[in-house]
Design a protein around this motif. Structure first.
Motif, PDB file in Angstrom:
ATOM      1  N   UNK A  23       0.818  -1.211   0.000  1.00  0.00           N
ATOM      2  CA  UNK A  23       0.000   0.000   0.000  1.00  0.00           C
ATOM      3  C   UNK A  23       0.854   1.265   0.000  1.00  0.00           C
ATOM      4  N   UNK A  24       1.912   1.285   0.801  1.00  0.00           N
ATOM      5  CA  UNK A  24       2.747   2.488   0.848  1.00  0.00           C
ATOM      6  C   UNK A  24       3.493   2.695  -0.469  1.00  0.00           C
ATOM      7  N   UNK A  25       3.947   1.608  -1.083  1.00  0.00           N
ATOM      8  CA  UNK A  25       4.616   1.731  -2.377  1.00  0.00           C
ATOM      9  C   UNK A  25       3.641   2.273  -3.420  1.00  0.00           C
ATOM     10  N   UNK A  26       2.457   1.710  -3.458  1.00  0.00           N
ATOM     11  CA  UNK A  26       1.449   2.159  -4.425  1.00  0.00           C
ATOM     12  C   UNK A  26       1.125   3.640  -4.227  1.00  0.00           C
ATOM     13  N   UNK A  27       0.926   4.034  -2.989  1.00  0.00           N
ATOM     14  CA  UNK A  27       0.584   5.428  -2.687  1.00  0.00           C
ATOM     15  C   UNK A  27       1.703   6.374  -3.106  1.00  0.00           C
ATOM     16  N   UNK A  28       2.929   6.049  -2.736  1.00  0.00           N
ATOM     17  CA  UNK A  28       4.057   6.921  -3.067  1.00  0.00           C
ATOM     18  C   UNK A  28       4.329   6.990  -4.564  1.00  0.00           C
ATOM     19  N   UNK A  30       1.942   6.779  -6.750  1.00  0.00           N
ATOM     20  CA  UNK A  30       0.755   7.336  -7.371  1.00  0.00           C
ATOM     21  C   UNK A  30      -0.046   6.300  -8.147  1.00  0.00           C
ATOM     22  N   UNK A  31      -0.057   5.062  -7.646  1.00  0.00           N
ATOM     23  CA  UNK A  31      -0.746   3.969  -8.323  1.00  0.00           C
ATOM     24  C   UNK A  31      -1.811   3.379  -7.410  1.00  0.00           C
ATOM     25  N   UNK A  32      -2.782   2.727  -8.015  1.00  0.00           N
ATOM     26  CA  UNK A  32      -3.798   2.033  -7.237  1.00  0.00           C
ATOM     27  C   UNK A  32      -3.175   0.796  -6.595  1.00  0.00           C
ATOM     28  N   UNK A  33      -3.628   0.498  -5.385  1.00  0.00           N
ATOM     29  CA  UNK A  33      -3.140  -0.671  -4.641  1.00  0.00           C
ATOM     30  C   UNK A  33      -3.324  -1.947  -5.462  1.00  0.00           C
ATOM     31  N   UNK A  34      -4.473  -2.112  -6.079  1.00  0.00           N
ATOM     32  CA  UNK A  34      -4.753  -3.332  -6.855  1.00  0.00           C
ATOM     33  C   UNK A  34      -3.858  -3.424  -8.096  1.00  0.00           C
ATOM     34  N   UNK A  35      -3.577  -2.287  -8.719  1.00  0.00           N
ATOM     35  CA  UNK A  35      -2.688  -2.274  -9.882  1.00  0.00           C
ATOM     36  C   UNK A  35      -1.267  -2.659  -9.467  1.00  0.00           C
ATOM     37  N   UNK A  36      -0.819  -2.123  -8.329  1.00  0.00           N
ATOM     38  CA  UNK A  36       0.512  -2.438  -7.836  1.00  0.00           C
ATOM     39  C   UNK A  36       0.615  -3.917  -7.516  1.00  0.00           C
ATOM     40  N   UNK A  37      -0.428  -4.481  -6.931  1.00  0.00           N
ATOM     41  CA  UNK A  37      -0.438  -5.913  -6.644  1.00  0.00           C
ATOM     42  C   UNK A  37      -0.347  -6.737  -7.914  1.00  0.00           C
ATOM     43  N   UNK A  38      -1.054  -6.298  -8.960  1.00  0.00           N
ATOM     44  CA  UNK A  38      -0.992  -6.977 -10.249  1.00  0.00           C
ATOM     45  C   UNK A  38       0.402  -6.919 -10.860  1.00  0.00           C
ATOM     46  N   UNK A  55      10.664   2.521  -9.374  1.00  0.00           N
ATOM     47  CA  UNK A  55      12.097   2.458  -9.053  1.00  0.00           C
ATOM     48  C   UNK A  55      12.521   3.653  -8.211  1.00  0.00           C
ATOM     49  N   UNK A  56      11.994   4.819  -8.522  1.00  0.00           N
ATOM     50  CA  UNK A  56      12.350   6.024  -7.767  1.00  0.00           C
ATOM     51  C   UNK A  56      11.904   5.888  -6.317  1.00  0.00           C
ATOM     52  N   UNK A  57      10.687   5.421  -6.103  1.00  0.00           N
ATOM     53  CA  UNK A  57      10.187   5.231  -4.736  1.00  0.00           C
ATOM     54  C   UNK A  57      11.037   4.198  -4.001  1.00  0.00           C
ATOM     55  N   UNK A  58      11.434   3.146  -4.710  1.00  0.00           N
ATOM     56  CA  UNK A  58      12.250   2.087  -4.103  1.00  0.00           C
ATOM     57  C   UNK A  58      13.728   2.463  -4.001  1.00  0.00           C
ATOM     58  N   UNK A  59      14.082   3.642  -4.538  1.00  0.00           N
ATOM     59  CA  UNK A  59      15.480   4.090  -4.576  1.00  0.00           C
ATOM     60  C   UNK A  59      16.353   3.026  -5.222  1.00  0.00           C
ATOM     61  N   UNK A  60      15.891   2.569  -6.381  1.00  0.00           N
ATOM     62  CA  UNK A  60      16.557   1.491  -7.103  1.00  0.00           C
ATOM     63  C   UNK A  60      16.765   1.909  -8.554  1.00  0.00           C
ATOM     64  N   UNK A  61      17.745   1.307  -9.190  1.00  0.00           N
ATOM     65  CA  UNK A  61      17.974   1.532 -10.613  1.00  0.00           C
ATOM     66  C   UNK A  61      16.890   0.782 -11.383  1.00  0.00           C
ATOM     67  N   UNK A  62      16.119   1.468 -12.214  1.00  0.00           N
ATOM     68  CA  UNK A  62      15.032   0.794 -12.922  1.00  0.00           C
ATOM     69  C   UNK A  62      15.508  -0.382 -13.776  1.00  0.00           C
ATOM     70  N   UNK A  63      16.691  -0.289 -14.328  1.00  0.00           N
ATOM     71  CA  UNK A  63      17.202  -1.366 -15.185  1.00  0.00           C
ATOM     72  C   UNK A  63      17.356  -2.660 -14.388  1.00  0.00           C
ATOM     73  N   UNK A  64      17.834  -2.554 -13.156  1.00  0.00           N
ATOM     74  CA  UNK A  64      18.050  -3.764 -12.359  1.00  0.00           C
ATOM     75  C   UNK A  64      16.740  -4.468 -12.024  1.00  0.00           C
ATOM     76  N   UNK A  65      15.643  -3.729 -11.997  1.00  0.00           N
ATOM     77  CA  UNK A  65      14.346  -4.349 -11.706  1.00  0.00           C
ATOM     78  C   UNK A  65      13.884  -5.254 -12.845  1.00  0.00           C
ATOM     79  N   UNK A  66      14.475  -5.103 -14.022  1.00  0.00           N
ATOM     80  CA  UNK A  66      14.125  -5.941 -15.167  1.00  0.00           C
ATOM     81  C   UNK A  66      15.087  -7.110 -15.352  1.00  0.00           C
ATOM     82  N   UNK A  67      16.118  -7.194 -14.510  1.00  0.00           N
ATOM     83  CA  UNK A  67      17.138  -8.242 -14.669  1.00  0.00           C
ATOM     84  C   UNK A  67      16.781  -9.478 -13.856  1.00  0.00           C
ATOM     85  N   UNK A  68      16.905 -10.608 -14.516  1.00  0.00           N
ATOM     86  CA  UNK A  68      16.647 -11.874 -13.837  1.00  0.00           C
ATOM     87  C   UNK A  68      17.864 -12.257 -13.014  1.00  0.00           C
TER      88      UNK A  68
END
Length: 73
Positions: A23-28, A30-38, A55-68
């Motif tokens: 919920x906090x990630x979704x809120x920060x 700017x996304x719906x909770x259900x969409x974030x869960x999906x 990625x910005x909310x998570x303070x993470x590099x967006x590219x790394x979120x796509x890496x397996x």
């Protein structure tokens, strides 16, 4: 694993490492909770803009979120 599933699994892992609720990630981001869960379940395909916001909310590099990770199947 599909790219959406990899992204979702990485978002969930990083979110939990940061001690954030879904919920906090979704809120920060700017996304719906259900969409974030999906997204985390790999059922939604976020746009690149949404991926950047998450990625910005998570303070993470967006590219790394796509890496397996080597341990993923």
């Amino acid at each position: 694993m599909r790219l959406a599933e990899i992204f979702g699994a990485n978002v969930r892992r990083v979110r939990q490492e940061r001690g954030m609720t879904l919920e906090s990630l979704a809120t920060e981001a700017g996304l719906a909770y259900s969409y974030m869960g999906g997204i985390e379940r790999g059922q939604r395909n976020p746009s690149l803009n949404v991926a950047e916001r998450i990625a910005k909310v998570l303070e993470s590099d967006p590219v790394t979120l796509f890496c397996q990770s080597p341990t993923s199947k």
